[in-house]
Design an enzyme around this catalytic site. Structure first.
Site, short mmCIF file in Angstrom:
data_model
loop_
_atom_site.label_atom_id
_atom_site.label_comp_id
_atom_site.label_asym_id
_atom_site.label_seq_id
_atom_site.Cartn_x
_atom_site.Cartn_y
_atom_site.Cartn_z
N TYR A 101 0.92 -1.09 0.09
CA TYR A 101 -0.01 0.09 0.09
C TYR A 101 0.92 1.20 -0.02
CZ TYR A 101 -2.93 3.83 1.55
OH TYR A 101 -3.68 4.93 1.86
N GLU A 189 -3.76 7.30 -3.85
CA GLU A 189 -3.35 6.15 -3.25
C GLU A 189 -3.30 5.20 -4.30
OE1 GLU A 189 -6.06 5.30 0.45
OE2 GLU A 189 -6.84 3.87 -1.07
#
Ligand code: GDP
Ligand code: MN
Length: 376
Positions: A101, A189
């Site tokens: 991530y 993101e």
């Protein structure tokens, strides 16, 4: 403003972040035609302003074009978190060795952007964040200097052991921060950022949320707004100049002024309720705005009580009262309504409401308590 994944990918690609290159389809035939251009398996991915698409069945692997068409015909038309899916992205499927991530947010506590990295990426990142937050590396950025090379390297080491991958991860972190800053994002993101079995680092998903206040400076981003992908309540609110944010609770709140709206939500929580929304009808009142606000609130099936909290200054209480009466003539309310108003033209408002069979309170505490009790 939310962007679709395919739009966010295009922007991040311009900043040099590597993605498998795909195309968008609105029908199963189009999805098949795109899949035919690629030799191997493809991913068929719902384009919708919602996370958790994978868990909702909106991200599927297709081994051949026929399968891609089948997935597309099922995904197009499904709803994910109440939002309808109208398009799918078809991209060559990557082989995955690991999922990480990488994200940038504006952190209110740090009062600056924070870049986050975790080797435990993928669809369960929310669980990681809530249960094992120590597995997420957080690097605050001084916006005057941007993400410095040593900070990017630290993020790379947070993700990988292999030095080439550390370098690749660090570079992607810098590019992600650059994109975040350039478009005026409140969130950028990549989840998952994967490694492939042959060692490459590739982005497989992209999310960008651009601060609405930045859109004036970025007409090219504003032009990406997909009105058809937004919840009808959000469109309605924007059309009528209302600030509206849906929440998960059951007390519908209609308030004038953002500060009073926040205070009202706090008090609802204080008395054990949960607000269903933030809704600010703004300073200048007109009855139509109130009708629109009530339409939006009553359109949410979770709402079990409605609370008006109006402090009349520039907003005139009698305008609000007229709006409430007009709205209830147009569509009967099926849940209890609690009205608190005080200030400009309060007496006129009380007269209008009384004539229509409503009662009004002047004390905010009383009103919130009553709304929470009636909702329970
Ligand atoms: P989200 O659930 O909305 O975040 O959608 P994602 O695009 O992140 O996809 C969800 C999950 O699907 C990812 O975490 C991966 O596990 C899987 N996935 C996505 N793209 C690919 C791909 O190209 N290959 C493989 N094997 N899995 C993928
Ligand atoms: Mn994802």
């Amino acid at each position: 403003m939310n962007l679709h994944e395919y739009q966010a990918r295009e922007i991040l690609e311009r900043f040099g972040i590597p993605f498998p290159r795909g195309a968008v389809a609105a029908t199963a035939q189009e999805a098949m035609a795109i899949a035919e251009q690629f030799a191997g398996p493809v991913m068929v991915k719902a384009q919708v302003h919602s996370g958790g698409r994978g868990k909702a069945g909106g991200v599927k692997l297709a081994r051949n074009p026929a399968e891609a068409a089948a997935h597309a015909s099922r995904i197009i038309g499904m709803t994910i978190n109440d939002l309808p899916v109208q398009k799918v992205l078809v991209v060559p499927a990557a082989e995955i060795a690991s999922e990480s991530y990488l994200g940038v947010i504006v952190d209110r506590a740090a009062q600056r952007p924070v870049v986050m990295a975790s080797a435990a990426g993928g669809i369960d990142i929310e669980d990681v964040a809530s249960r094992t937050p120590e597995r997420i590396l957080r690097v605050p950025v001084d916006p005057r200097y941007g993400l410095l090379p040593h900070q990017a390297t630290a993020l790379g080491f947070g993700l990988y052991d292999d030095l080439a991958q550390v370098r690749a991860g660090a570079e992607i972190a810098q590019k992600l921060y650059a994109a975040f800053y350039a478009v005026g994002a409140s969130l950028a993101e990549i989840n998952p950022l994967v490694t492939t079995p042959d060692g490459r680092v590739v982005a497989l998903d992209a999310k960008l949320v651009v601060d609405d206040n930045e859109l004036m400076r970025h007409p090219e981003i504003a032009a990406l707004r997909d009105l058809t992908a937004e919840a009808p309540s959000e469109q309605q609110a924007r059309d009528h100049g209302l600030s509206f944010i849906p929440l998960a609770g059951s007390v519908g709140c209609c308030v004038n002024g953002a500060g009073l709206a926040m205070a009202t939500m706090d008090l609802v929580k204080f008395y054990g309720g949960e607000p269903a929304n933030f809704l600010d009808i703004g300073g200048s009142s007109n009855p139509e705005k109130v009708v629109a606000a009530l339409q939006i609130i009553t359109g949410d099936p979770r709402v079990r009580a409605i609370l008006f909290n109006i402090f009349g200054g520039i907003t005139r209480c009698d305008d609000v009262a007229t709006g409430i009466v007009q709205a209830t003539q147009q569509f009967p309310l099926t849940v209890p309504l609690v009205i608190r108003l005080t200030g400009t033209n309060e007496a006129e408002a009380v007269a209008i409401l009384t004539k229509a069979g409503f009662s009004a309170l002047t004390d905010m505490d009383d009103a919130v308590q009553r709304a929470v009790t009636l909702e329970g």
